[in-house]
Design a protein around this motif. Sequence first.
Motif, PDB file in Angstrom:
ATOM      1  N   PHE A  28      -7.944   1.843 -10.828  1.00 18.91           N
ATOM      2  CA  PHE A  28      -6.765   1.649  -9.749  1.00 18.91           C
ATOM      3  C   PHE A  28      -5.766   2.602  -9.698  1.00 18.91           C
ATOM      4  N   SER A  29      -5.331   2.918 -10.910  1.00 19.72           N
ATOM      5  CA  SER A  29      -4.321   4.072 -10.859  1.00 19.72           C
ATOM      6  C   SER A  29      -4.711   5.478 -10.164  1.00 19.72           C
ATOM      7  N   LEU A  30      -5.993   5.735 -10.489  1.00 16.84           N
ATOM      8  CA  LEU A  30      -6.404   6.950  -9.668  1.00 16.84           C
ATOM      9  C   LEU A  30      -6.531   6.596  -8.501  1.00 16.84           C
ATOM     10  N   LEU A  31      -6.959   5.638  -7.868  1.00 24.18           N
ATOM     11  CA  LEU A  31      -7.130   5.516  -6.466  1.00 24.18           C
ATOM     12  C   LEU A  31      -5.754   5.276  -5.707  1.00 24.18           C
ATOM     13  N   GLU A  32      -4.875   4.942  -6.424  1.00 22.19           N
ATOM     14  CA  GLU A  32      -3.482   4.771  -6.031  1.00 22.19           C
ATOM     15  C   GLU A  32      -2.798   6.012  -5.929  1.00 22.19           C
ATOM     16  N   TYR A  33      -2.892   7.126  -6.945  1.00 19.71           N
ATOM     17  CA  TYR A  33      -2.592   8.414  -6.751  1.00 19.71           C
ATOM     18  C   TYR A  33      -3.159   9.082  -5.800  1.00 19.71           C
ATOM     19  N   LEU A  34      -4.579   8.893  -5.514  1.00 20.35           N
ATOM     20  CA  LEU A  34      -5.200  10.054  -4.460  1.00 20.35           C
ATOM     21  C   LEU A  34      -4.690   9.461  -2.981  1.00 20.35           C
ATOM     22  N   MET A  35      -4.516   8.089  -3.097  1.00 23.97           N
ATOM     23  CA  MET A  35      -4.150   7.324  -1.637  1.00 23.97           C
ATOM     24  C   MET A  35      -2.478   7.544  -1.401  1.00 23.97           C
ATOM     25  N   ARG A  36      -1.844   7.949  -2.396  1.00 18.19           N
ATOM     26  CA  ARG A  36      -0.434   8.433  -2.079  1.00 18.19           C
ATOM     27  C   ARG A  36      -0.353  10.278  -1.538  1.00 18.19           C
ATOM     28  N   HIS A  37      -1.559  10.636  -1.723  1.00 24.04           N
ATOM     29  CA  HIS A  37      -1.802  12.082  -1.123  1.00 24.04           C
ATOM     30  C   HIS A  37      -3.008  12.260  -0.394  1.00 24.04           C
TER      31      HIS A  37
ATOM     32  N   THR B 194      12.609   0.867   1.318  1.00 27.67           N
ATOM     33  CA  THR B 194      11.481   1.498   2.157  1.00 27.67           C
ATOM     34  C   THR B 194      10.188   2.005   1.425  1.00 27.67           C
ATOM     35  N   GLU B 195       9.960   1.528   0.469  1.00 26.77           N
ATOM     36  CA  GLU B 195       8.735   2.127  -0.531  1.00 26.77           C
ATOM     37  C   GLU B 195       7.583   1.050  -0.161  1.00 26.77           C
ATOM     38  N   PRO B 196       6.399   1.517   0.597  1.00 33.72           N
ATOM     39  CA  PRO B 196       5.556   0.622   0.985  1.00 33.72           C
ATOM     40  C   PRO B 196       4.817  -0.089  -0.226  1.00 33.72           C
ATOM     41  N   THR B 197       4.395  -1.344   0.073  1.00 31.29           N
ATOM     42  CA  THR B 197       3.612  -2.380  -0.998  1.00 31.29           C
ATOM     43  C   THR B 197       2.211  -2.131  -0.911  1.00 31.29           C
ATOM     44  N   ARG B 198       1.668  -1.584   0.210  1.00 30.26           N
ATOM     45  CA  ARG B 198       0.345  -1.288   0.633  1.00 30.26           C
ATOM     46  C   ARG B 198       0.102  -0.051   1.013  1.00 30.26           C
ATOM     47  N   LEU B 199      -0.965   0.811   0.579  1.00 27.98           N
ATOM     48  CA  LEU B 199      -1.440   1.893   1.028  1.00 27.98           C
ATOM     49  C   LEU B 199      -2.871   1.718   1.734  1.00 27.98           C
ATOM     50  N   THR B 200      -2.862   2.424   2.861  1.00 24.23           N
ATOM     51  CA  THR B 200      -4.084   2.500   3.585  1.00 24.23           C
ATOM     52  C   THR B 200      -4.525   4.002   3.955  1.00 24.23           C
TER      53      THR B 200
END
Length: 224
Positions: free
Chosen positions: A157-166, A124-130
Amino acid sequence: MRVLVIEDDPKIASFVVKGLKQSGFAVDHAADGEAGLSLAETTNFDAAVVDIMVPKMDGISVVQRLRARGSRLPIVFLSARASVDDRVKGLQAGGDDYLTKPFAFSELLARIQALIRRATQTGTEPTRLTVGDLTLDLLSREVTRAGQKVELQPREFSLLEYLMRHPGRTVTKTMVLEHVWDYSFDPQTNVVDVLVHRLRGKVDPEKQRLHTIRGVGYVLRPIA
């Protein structure tokens, strides 16, 4: 994404950890099986790299215990043993892949990415964040803004991923330090401010998406 590395050889551990971090992963390292098992049981990882011959508890036993407790963590075994019997033993113990030493980091990285891709496709883990017009692909590591590709450095990239997860949630400087750098800096350091500034210049030149909440932290919001 976070990877656990269980390896007692300092040179190999440093080689693998450094390579994974440069590829944009958050990494935790354990130098023996008992410490590795404890980390695997208390932290959510996306994959693990486990050397078979580690002290205190060998890698086979670590993986067997994880599987017995229902863990589905994707695992790559590392070993100097290259015989068919050894590979079969590792896979039967619960490993998903088996790589013999010496190895090229590019091959290890490709195997980890393949296992994560397989796990995310069946789970269920998404592979794309929007978030709004920002899209981040966790597998291809591609970021687009309003359909246009944005080139990011691994830490960006890691920072953006963290922000997009929240999305819409304010994250503090300390939270960013712990999740993007894996360890704590002096909270007064400006490394986070510098990284946010760089990321904003690439994904939010209009200053409408990534906001600084003075004295609190940062928040990523979609354009209204």
